[in-house]
Design a protein around this motif. Sequence first.
Motif, short mmCIF file in Angstrom:
data_model
loop_
_atom_site.label_atom_id
_atom_site.label_comp_id
_atom_site.label_asym_id
_atom_site.label_seq_id
_atom_site.Cartn_x
_atom_site.Cartn_y
_atom_site.Cartn_z
N PRO B 128 -3.52 36.17 -1.70
CA PRO B 128 -2.06 36.17 -1.76
C PRO B 128 -1.48 34.90 -2.37
CG PRO B 128 -2.81 36.94 0.37
CD PRO B 128 -4.03 36.45 -0.35
N GLU B 163 2.48 36.24 -14.35
CA GLU B 163 2.32 37.42 -15.19
C GLU B 163 3.65 37.94 -15.67
OE1 GLU B 163 0.26 40.10 -12.44
OE2 GLU B 163 1.02 38.59 -11.09
N GLY B 164 3.59 39.04 -16.37
CA GLY B 164 4.80 39.72 -16.82
C GLY B 164 5.58 40.20 -15.62
N ARG B 181 17.95 52.33 -5.05
CA ARG B 181 17.17 51.99 -6.24
C ARG B 181 17.35 53.11 -7.27
NH1 ARG B 181 11.45 49.82 -4.86
NH2 ARG B 181 12.69 48.08 -4.11
N THR B 184 13.31 54.62 -9.21
CA THR B 184 12.54 54.55 -7.97
C THR B 184 11.05 54.40 -8.21
OG1 THR B 184 12.55 56.94 -7.98
CG2 THR B 184 14.17 55.86 -6.56
N GLU B 185 10.54 55.05 -9.25
CA GLU B 185 9.08 55.09 -9.42
C GLU B 185 8.57 53.92 -10.24
OE1 GLU B 185 7.02 57.37 -8.08
OE2 GLU B 185 8.77 58.24 -7.07
N ARG B 209 16.45 43.55 -9.19
CA ARG B 209 15.39 42.74 -8.58
C ARG B 209 14.22 42.66 -9.56
NH1 ARG B 209 15.37 42.81 -2.73
NH2 ARG B 209 17.02 44.19 -1.97
N ASN B 212 6.55 41.57 -9.69
CA ASN B 212 5.28 41.44 -10.39
C ASN B 212 4.21 41.87 -9.40
OD1 ASN B 212 4.89 39.29 -8.67
ND2 ASN B 212 5.11 37.72 -10.24
N SER B 213 2.96 41.61 -9.70
CA SER B 213 1.92 42.13 -8.81
C SER B 213 1.95 41.44 -7.46
CB SER B 213 0.55 41.96 -9.46
OG SER B 213 0.36 40.62 -9.77
N ALA B 214 2.67 40.32 -7.35
CA ALA B 214 2.74 39.62 -6.07
C ALA B 214 3.81 40.21 -5.16
CB ALA B 214 3.01 38.14 -6.30
N GLY B 215 4.76 40.93 -5.72
CA GLY B 215 5.79 41.51 -4.87
C GLY B 215 7.11 41.69 -5.57
N ILE B 216 8.09 42.11 -4.77
CA ILE B 216 9.44 42.35 -5.29
C ILE B 216 10.33 41.23 -4.77
CG2 ILE B 216 11.38 43.96 -5.32
CD1 ILE B 216 9.34 46.19 -4.75
N GLU B 218 14.03 38.82 -4.51
CA GLU B 218 15.39 38.99 -4.01
C GLU B 218 16.28 39.52 -5.14
OE1 GLU B 218 16.65 38.44 -0.84
OE2 GLU B 218 14.49 38.47 -0.47
#
Lengths: 103, 240
Positions: B128, B163-164, B181, B184-185, B209, B212-216, B218
Amino acid sequence: SPDDGPEMVPGAKAFTVSAGKHAKFRCYVTGKPKPEIIWQKDGEPLTPGRRHLIYEDREGYFILKVLYCKPQDQGLYVCTASNTAGQTLSAVQLQVKEHRLQF
Amino acid sequence: EIPGAPGAPLDVKCLDANKDYVIVSWKQPAVDGGNPILGYFIDRCEVGTTHWTQCNESPVKFARFPVTGLIEGRSYIFRVRAVNKAGVSLPSRVSEPVAALDPSDRARLRSHPSAPWTGQIIVTEEEPAEGVVPGPPTDLQVIEATKNYVVLSWKPPGQRGHEGIMYFVEKCVAGTEDWQRVNTEIPVKSPRFAVFDLAEGKSYCFRVRCCNSAGIGEPSEATEATVVDDKLDVPKAPGR
């Protein structure tokens, strides 16, 4: 790395990750027209959220990322691809290894 | 290369292809070797083989030639040689490959659906700590608004991880905090988005918002409320 333990679903490999780490599921999909992808865990569809990221990477792989794995993330993960010509799926078993502090 | 022979013909193309013939065209060589060009030889080669066959027995003068005797469904490449009284030129560069197929069959093959196939899912563990969740995007604006859609644009965040980044767009009826949202997908990759499915007469706010692969991350600051009605459906003045 693949586990040598018993497989819980025929044909589904088992992978183990440590609790608290991220698990990245990577699946390559082909088909024309481009298939729609659904990720499921134990038969329930997964939707993008705080702990579940669903995207397609730059190399064209479909990715599901489960962040900060917990014991309840253990289960059978299925990637289903469908288009007008048909449907297919790949499955994998996730195991989450908990760390127990030894005194 | 024979002294006094022409240069190689140029720009060999297939003008028309069907199962019975392929029309090959070319441009005359830049140099004629000092002797007028008497004609051309056209050669064909089935893709996947190295065997070249001369298509015409005597040189043709016109820079266009229908090649017949092709096997239906096979692909061919073509080259052309120029002739004058000194001899035959080196062959041209080869054409793009072309299949001996009727146009309708070619279109059918191209659009023929194929059932999906999924590879083995590979699971990897990631630390993480490696991923940084991106911060909120900035400068979110409504750049176009009509009664049918609203176009939003924004700037990527400063804190973006390695990353992107991709984006999730959210909408909310003005005056409520009921954020939904929109995509949504699939997160969007570019920093702009058209929102459809807005109810006429209602007023909406939007926010975005990053993920990336780490999360969404704020959400951005929300836009001012945009009222969806007929008055918006006015073209902008030119030059804006």
